[in-house]
Motif scaffolding. Structure first.
Motif, PDB file in Angstrom:
ATOM      1  N   SER A   1      50.349  47.636  21.938  1.00  0.00           N
ATOM      2  CA  SER A   1      50.013  46.238  22.208  1.00  0.00           C
ATOM      3  C   SER A   1      50.667  45.707  23.475  1.00  0.00           C
ATOM      4  O   SER A   1      50.392  44.585  23.885  1.00  0.00           O
ATOM      5  CB  SER A   1      50.485  45.386  21.035  1.00  0.00           C
ATOM      6  OG  SER A   1      51.906  45.462  20.954  1.00  0.00           O
ATOM      7  N   GLY A   2      51.586  46.512  24.071  1.00  0.00           N
ATOM      8  CA  GLY A   2      52.363  45.967  25.175  1.00  0.00           C
ATOM      9  C   GLY A   2      53.348  44.928  24.665  1.00  0.00           C
ATOM     10  O   GLY A   2      53.623  43.929  25.333  1.00  0.00           O
TER      11      GLY A   2
ATOM     12  N   PRO B   1      54.889  37.048  22.508  1.00  0.00           N
ATOM     13  CA  PRO B   1      55.766  38.211  22.518  1.00  0.00           C
ATOM     14  C   PRO B   1      56.920  38.144  21.509  1.00  0.00           C
ATOM     15  O   PRO B   1      57.748  39.054  21.473  1.00  0.00           O
ATOM     16  CB  PRO B   1      56.323  38.193  23.945  1.00  0.00           C
ATOM     17  CG  PRO B   1      56.339  36.747  24.314  1.00  0.00           C
ATOM     18  CD  PRO B   1      55.237  36.072  23.544  1.00  0.00           C
ATOM     19  N   ASP B   2      56.989  37.064  20.721  1.00  0.00           N
ATOM     20  CA  ASP B   2      58.172  36.867  19.876  1.00  0.00           C
ATOM     21  C   ASP B   2      57.909  37.089  18.387  1.00  0.00           C
ATOM     22  O   ASP B   2      56.792  36.932  17.929  1.00  0.00           O
ATOM     23  CB  ASP B   2      58.698  35.436  20.053  1.00  0.00           C
ATOM     24  CG  ASP B   2      58.900  35.094  21.515  1.00  0.00           C
ATOM     25  OD1 ASP B   2      59.536  35.905  22.209  1.00  0.00           O
ATOM     26  OD2 ASP B   2      58.384  34.049  21.949  1.00  0.00           O
ATOM     27  N   ASN B   3      59.000  37.378  17.688  1.00  0.00           N
ATOM     28  CA  ASN B   3      58.958  37.511  16.218  1.00  0.00           C
ATOM     29  C   ASN B   3      57.846  38.439  15.745  1.00  0.00           C
ATOM     30  O   ASN B   3      57.054  38.096  14.872  1.00  0.00           O
ATOM     31  CB  ASN B   3      58.778  36.140  15.549  1.00  0.00           C
ATOM     32  CG  ASN B   3      59.948  35.226  15.836  1.00  0.00           C
ATOM     33  OD1 ASN B   3      61.087  35.673  15.834  1.00  0.00           O
ATOM     34  ND2 ASN B   3      59.669  33.967  16.105  1.00  0.00           N
ATOM     35  N   LEU B   4      57.813  39.611  16.344  1.00  0.00           N
ATOM     36  CA  LEU B   4      56.734  40.541  16.020  1.00  0.00           C
ATOM     37  C   LEU B   4      57.102  41.413  14.831  1.00  0.00           C
ATOM     38  O   LEU B   4      58.253  41.799  14.662  1.00  0.00           O
ATOM     39  CB  LEU B   4      56.438  41.425  17.235  1.00  0.00           C
ATOM     40  CG  LEU B   4      56.007  40.648  18.472  1.00  0.00           C
ATOM     41  CD1 LEU B   4      55.895  41.586  19.670  1.00  0.00           C
ATOM     42  CD2 LEU B   4      54.678  39.937  18.235  1.00  0.00           C
ATOM     43  N   GLN B   5      56.129  41.707  14.018  1.00  0.00           N
ATOM     44  CA  GLN B   5      56.349  42.616  12.908  1.00  0.00           C
ATOM     45  C   GLN B   5      55.084  43.412  12.629  1.00  0.00           C
ATOM     46  O   GLN B   5      54.004  43.066  13.103  1.00  0.00           O
ATOM     47  CB  GLN B   5      56.813  41.855  11.673  1.00  0.00           C
ATOM     48  CG  GLN B   5      56.075  40.549  11.447  1.00  0.00           C
ATOM     49  CD  GLN B   5      56.711  39.715  10.344  1.00  0.00           C
ATOM     50  OE1 GLN B   5      56.634  40.090   9.187  1.00  0.00           O
ATOM     51  NE2 GLN B   5      57.316  38.592  10.707  1.00  0.00           N
TER      52      GLN B   5
ATOM     53  N   GLU C   1      57.427  50.932  16.650  1.00  0.00           N
ATOM     54  CA  GLU C   1      57.496  51.344  18.062  1.00  0.00           C
ATOM     55  C   GLU C   1      56.101  51.711  18.591  1.00  0.00           C
ATOM     56  O   GLU C   1      55.738  51.369  19.714  1.00  0.00           O
ATOM     57  CB  GLU C   1      58.433  52.556  18.207  1.00  0.00           C
ATOM     58  CG  GLU C   1      59.902  52.246  17.913  1.00  0.00           C
ATOM     59  CD  GLU C   1      60.489  51.242  18.899  1.00  0.00           C
ATOM     60  OE1 GLU C   1      60.111  51.290  20.082  1.00  0.00           O
ATOM     61  OE2 GLU C   1      61.312  50.408  18.459  1.00  0.00           O
ATOM     62  N   GLN C   2      55.343  52.410  17.764  1.00  0.00           N
ATOM     63  CA  GLN C   2      53.994  52.811  18.199  1.00  0.00           C
ATOM     64  C   GLN C   2      53.110  51.588  18.449  1.00  0.00           C
ATOM     65  O   GLN C   2      52.338  51.545  19.396  1.00  0.00           O
ATOM     66  CB  GLN C   2      53.326  53.690  17.130  1.00  0.00           C
ATOM     67  CG  GLN C   2      53.957  55.053  16.967  1.00  0.00           C
ATOM     68  CD  GLN C   2      53.267  55.842  15.857  1.00  0.00           C
ATOM     69  OE1 GLN C   2      52.089  56.166  15.928  1.00  0.00           O
ATOM     70  NE2 GLN C   2      53.999  56.146  14.805  1.00  0.00           N
TER      71      GLN C   2
END
Ligand SMILES: [Zn+2]
Length: 192
Positions: free
Chosen positions: A11-12, A21-25, A5-6
């Motif tokens: 990073s927006g 914006p996709d598949n972020l980890q 979450e942080q």
């Protein structure tokens, strides 16, 4: 708030390397002897996959570093430096590397994985079985070891987590046994 979450907030909610914006980890930047927000970045599957599997590196994907290398976050800068170094045979990436400015401490951190060094100059650490050791690995001692400069004996079977490699000497690693940071000879450890 979780680390994820942080990082999303920082990073927006986009990949801090290529801005998708996709598949972020969460990507904890090695060595993982230090962790936390300042040592992590939000990355997409493509970026993290290629960082971790050099064989899959697609040079064109990393043109995104043209923008992200100017990030204000040290973790992003360190990873940008590593990927540009990996790709330095591409003219454009050498140009970006030349333009890049890193604080001394960040540069030292960026260099810790040996990215961009010729195979011959890389110092490879191996455990008793010849398995390659990386910063952040965990090992177990295969015999009782006297700890130099103290009366302590580190017992056979003791696990040492998050080791760090001696960048100058392939025989030595460092790690914590209890509260004590000790230097250990690689032939007395086994990777777990
Ligand atoms: Zn990405």
């Amino acid at each position: 708030m979780s680390l994820f979450e942080q990082l999303k907030e920082r990073s927006g909610s986009q990949c801090e390397l290529c801005a998708v914006p996709d598949n972020l980890q969460v990507y904890e930047v090695p060595p993982k002897s230090i962790v936390g927000l300042d040592r992590s970045l939000l990355g997409c599957e493509t970026c993290i996959g290629q960082i971790e599997n050099p064989d899959t590196t697609d040079a064109n994907h990393w043109r995104c570093l043209n923008d992200s290398m100017w990030s204000e976050h040290e973790a992003v800068k360190a990873v940008a430096w590593r990927m540009l170094s990996r790709l330095k045979s591409e003219g454009w990436s050498q140009d970006l590397l030349d333009m890049m400015y890193l604080e001394e401490e960040t540069l030292k951190w960026a260099k810790e994985t040996g990215e961009g060094e010729e195979e011959g100059e890389k110092i490879i650490h191996r455990d008793v079985n010849g398995v390659v050791l990386q910063n952040g690995d965990s090992v177990v001692l295969i015999k009782d070891l006297k700890v130099k400069g103290s009366s302590m004996v580190a017992k056979q079977g003791t696990a040492v987590r998050r080791i760090s490699l001696d960048r100058e000497n392939a025989e030595f690693i460092e790690g914590k046994v209890g509260p004590t940071q000790i230097v250990i000879i690689t032939k007395y450890v086994k990777k777990i």
